[in-house]
Motif scaffolding. Structure first.
Motif, PDB file in Angstrom:
ATOM      1  N   LEU A 246       0.815  -1.221   0.000  1.00 22.48           N
ATOM      2  CA  LEU A 246       0.000   0.000   0.000  1.00 22.48           C
ATOM      3  C   LEU A 246       0.846   1.268   0.000  1.00 22.48           C
ATOM      4  CD1 LEU A 246      -2.794  -0.989   2.544  1.00 22.48           C
ATOM      5  CD2 LEU A 246      -2.948  -0.911   0.059  1.00 22.48           C
ATOM      6  N   THR A 247       2.115   1.154   0.395  1.00 23.08           N
ATOM      7  CA  THR A 247       2.967   2.346   0.449  1.00 23.08           C
ATOM      8  C   THR A 247       3.353   2.834  -0.935  1.00 23.08           C
ATOM      9  OG1 THR A 247       4.997   1.037   0.578  1.00 23.08           O
ATOM     10  CG2 THR A 247       3.937   1.657   2.670  1.00 23.08           C
ATOM     11  N   GLY A 248       3.394   1.924  -1.899  1.00 21.37           N
ATOM     12  CA  GLY A 248       3.756   2.314  -3.259  1.00 21.37           C
ATOM     13  C   GLY A 248       5.249   2.350  -3.503  1.00 21.37           C
ATOM     14  N   LEU A 249       6.040   2.054  -2.484  1.00 18.96           N
ATOM     15  CA  LEU A 249       7.495   2.011  -2.647  1.00 18.96           C
ATOM     16  C   LEU A 249       7.880   0.679  -3.270  1.00 18.96           C
ATOM     17  CD1 LEU A 249       8.509   3.519   0.798  1.00 18.96           C
ATOM     18  CD2 LEU A 249       8.401   4.680  -1.395  1.00 18.96           C
ATOM     19  N   ARG A 250       8.559   0.734  -4.386  1.00 17.83           N
ATOM     20  CA  ARG A 250       8.836  -0.484  -5.144  1.00 17.83           C
ATOM     21  C   ARG A 250      10.080  -1.214  -4.675  1.00 17.83           C
ATOM     22  NH1 ARG A 250       7.785   2.590 -10.754  1.00 17.83           N
ATOM     23  NH2 ARG A 250       5.535   2.643 -10.612  1.00 17.83           N
ATOM     24  N   TRP A 251      10.929  -0.561  -3.930  1.00 17.77           N
ATOM     25  CA  TRP A 251      12.194  -1.175  -3.543  1.00 17.77           C
ATOM     26  C   TRP A 251      12.094  -1.988  -2.257  1.00 17.77           C
ATOM     27  CZ3 TRP A 251      13.881   0.408   1.206  1.00 17.77           C
ATOM     28  CH2 TRP A 251      13.345   1.596   1.694  1.00 17.77           C
ATOM     29  N   LEU A 252      10.941  -1.989  -1.613  1.00 22.34           N
ATOM     30  CA  LEU A 252      10.789  -2.719  -0.357  1.00 22.34           C
ATOM     31  C   LEU A 252      10.855  -4.231  -0.602  1.00 22.34           C
ATOM     32  CD1 LEU A 252       8.008  -0.616   1.333  1.00 22.34           C
ATOM     33  CD2 LEU A 252      10.418  -0.686   1.892  1.00 22.34           C
ATOM     34  N   PRO A 253      11.410  -4.974   0.331  1.00 21.27           N
ATOM     35  CA  PRO A 253      11.556  -6.422   0.140  1.00 21.27           C
ATOM     36  C   PRO A 253      10.226  -7.153   0.262  1.00 21.27           C
ATOM     37  CG  PRO A 253      12.350  -5.790   2.306  1.00 21.27           C
ATOM     38  CD  PRO A 253      12.017  -4.515   1.583  1.00 21.27           C
TER      39      PRO A 253
ATOM     40  N   LEU B  26       6.028  -7.385 -17.754  1.00 20.68           N
ATOM     41  CA  LEU B  26       6.398  -6.769 -19.024  1.00 20.68           C
ATOM     42  C   LEU B  26       5.571  -7.333 -20.172  1.00 20.68           C
ATOM     43  CD1 LEU B  26       8.335  -4.902 -20.558  1.00 20.68           C
ATOM     44  CD2 LEU B  26       9.880  -6.854 -20.763  1.00 20.68           C
ATOM     45  N   ILE B  27       5.343  -8.641 -20.177  1.00 23.92           N
ATOM     46  CA  ILE B  27       4.579  -9.271 -21.256  1.00 23.92           C
ATOM     47  C   ILE B  27       3.116  -8.861 -21.208  1.00 23.92           C
ATOM     48  CG2 ILE B  27       3.730 -11.491 -22.103  1.00 23.92           C
ATOM     49  CD1 ILE B  27       6.454 -12.658 -21.255  1.00 23.92           C
ATOM     50  N   VAL B  28       2.531  -8.875 -20.032  1.00 26.05           N
ATOM     51  CA  VAL B  28       1.092  -8.660 -19.914  1.00 26.05           C
ATOM     52  C   VAL B  28       0.725  -7.183 -19.856  1.00 26.05           C
ATOM     53  CG1 VAL B  28      -0.916  -9.099 -18.462  1.00 26.05           C
ATOM     54  CG2 VAL B  28       0.762 -10.884 -18.826  1.00 26.05           C
ATOM     55  N   GLN B  29       1.428  -6.413 -19.035  1.00 27.16           N
ATOM     56  CA  GLN B  29       1.043  -5.023 -18.823  1.00 27.16           C
ATOM     57  C   GLN B  29       1.901  -4.042 -19.603  1.00 27.16           C
ATOM     58  OE1 GLN B  29       1.427  -4.639 -14.610  1.00 27.16           O
ATOM     59  NE2 GLN B  29      -0.439  -5.765 -14.172  1.00 27.16           N
ATOM     60  N   ASP B  30       2.921  -4.524 -20.270  1.00 27.57           N
ATOM     61  CA  ASP B  30       3.846  -3.682 -21.019  1.00 27.57           C
ATOM     62  C   ASP B  30       4.426  -2.601 -20.115  1.00 27.57           C
ATOM     63  OD1 ASP B  30       5.302  -3.064 -23.283  1.00 27.57           O
ATOM     64  OD2 ASP B  30       3.838  -1.580 -23.964  1.00 27.57           O
ATOM     65  N   ALA B  31       4.816  -3.022 -18.909  1.00 27.12           N
ATOM     66  CA  ALA B  31       5.372  -2.088 -17.934  1.00 27.12           C
ATOM     67  C   ALA B  31       6.796  -2.510 -17.581  1.00 27.12           C
ATOM     68  CB  ALA B  31       4.512  -2.076 -16.677  1.00 27.12           C
ATOM     69  N   TRP B  32       7.748  -1.633 -17.846  1.00 31.84           N
ATOM     70  CA  TRP B  32       9.132  -1.923 -17.503  1.00 31.84           C
ATOM     71  C   TRP B  32       9.322  -1.807 -16.000  1.00 31.84           C
ATOM     72  CZ3 TRP B  32      12.876  -3.795 -20.523  1.00 31.84           C
ATOM     73  CH2 TRP B  32      12.654  -3.772 -21.898  1.00 31.84           C
ATOM     74  N   PRO B  33      10.175  -2.643 -15.424  1.00 29.14           N
ATOM     75  CA  PRO B  33      10.421  -2.516 -13.983  1.00 29.14           C
ATOM     76  C   PRO B  33      11.169  -1.224 -13.671  1.00 29.14           C
ATOM     77  CG  PRO B  33      11.839  -4.194 -14.929  1.00 29.14           C
ATOM     78  CD  PRO B  33      10.899  -3.772 -16.003  1.00 29.14           C
ATOM     79  N   HIS B  34      10.828  -0.650 -12.565  1.00 27.87           N
ATOM     80  CA  HIS B  34      11.489   0.566 -12.123  1.00 27.87           C
ATOM     81  C   HIS B  34      12.887   0.204 -11.617  1.00 27.87           C
ATOM     82  CE1 HIS B  34      12.030   4.291  -9.721  1.00 27.87           C
ATOM     83  NE2 HIS B  34      11.310   4.802 -10.701  1.00 27.87           N
ATOM     84  N   TRP B  35      13.850   1.104 -11.762  1.00 28.21           N
ATOM     85  CA  TRP B  35      15.227   0.794 -11.387  1.00 28.21           C
ATOM     86  C   TRP B  35      15.355   0.502  -9.899  1.00 28.21           C
ATOM     87  CZ3 TRP B  35      17.709   3.654  -7.762  1.00 28.21           C
ATOM     88  CH2 TRP B  35      17.167   4.893  -7.460  1.00 28.21           C
ATOM     89  N   SER B  36      14.472   1.066  -9.080  1.00 25.64           N
ATOM     90  CA  SER B  36      14.548   0.820  -7.634  1.00 25.64           C
ATOM     91  C   SER B  36      14.159  -0.604  -7.265  1.00 25.64           C
ATOM     92  CB  SER B  36      13.674   1.823  -6.886  1.00 25.64           C
ATOM     93  OG  SER B  36      12.320   1.651  -7.243  1.00 25.64           O
ATOM     94  N   GLN B  37      13.461  -1.304  -8.168  1.00 22.23           N
ATOM     95  CA  GLN B  37      13.087  -2.696  -7.894  1.00 22.23           C
ATOM     96  C   GLN B  37      14.280  -3.643  -7.962  1.00 22.23           C
ATOM     97  OE1 GLN B  37      10.024  -3.116 -10.865  1.00 22.23           O
ATOM     98  NE2 GLN B  37       8.427  -3.056  -9.305  1.00 22.23           N
TER      99      GLN B  37
END
Length: 173
Positions: A34-41, A128-139
């Motif tokens: 829910l925080t929206g932070l992508r780098w969290l484990p 990437l295949i389904v949503q055509d969304a590249w991963p963010h670099w923080s991930q």
């Protein structure tokens, strides 16, 4: 299995404790999502892999699949996206679990890193295949944070098994 010298004998894990830790990790994952932070484990992935390694007869691929589906429903993600990565992660953990138990928790973290990286790449590829969304670099930091948390969470999850069954002055174990 012969234990390495100097390792304490552990009591059997309580199934209620295993279920509690898995449910708590699922709730923590949902709150972190829910925080929206992508780098969290991914705390749930760490706990699932831990119990796959230490209790392979109680926590297996099916439970990883069900927990992944629950996380997919919560995140409104593609149904099966997290489930697929958890199943692959769980099966890889079951494949190396005998070898992994010979090492202390800090050294186990180094051997767990490739598992978390493969699961993250699989999840990113599906996205990437389904949503055509590249991963963010923080991930890219997430698998390494998961491996860094492995010794800490491992010590916490093994703590109830290390207590003495019936301590007294005669039996110091």
């Amino acid at each position: 299995m012969i234990m390495p010298a100097g390792r304490p004998l552990l009591l059997p894990a309580n199934p209620r404790f295993i279920a509690f830790t898995l449910l708590l990790a699922l709730l923590v994952n949902m709150l972190l999502g829910l925080t929206g932070l992508r780098w969290l484990p991914d705390v749930l992935a760490i706990v699932v892999v831990f119990w796959n390694v230490h209790q392979p007869r109680r926590v297996g691929v099916l439970l990883a699949f069900v927990l992944g589906l629950a996380l997919d429903v919560h995140e409104s993600a593609l149904l099966g996206q997290n489930a697929l990565s958890y199943v692959v992660l769980s099966s890889m953990a079951l494949a190396i679990q005998r070898r992994l138990l010979w090492f202390p928790l800090r050294e186990q973290a180094l051997q767990i890193v490739p598992l978390f990286i493969v699961a993250a790449v699989l999840e990113w590829g599906t996205r990437l295949i389904v949503q055509d969304a590249w991963p963010h670099w923080s991930q890219l930091f997430s698998p390494f944070l998961q491996a860094a948390l492995w010794p800490l969470l491992g010590a916490l999850l093994l703590a109830p098994q290390r207590r003495a069954f019936a301590p007294d002055d005669i039996r110091p174990l």
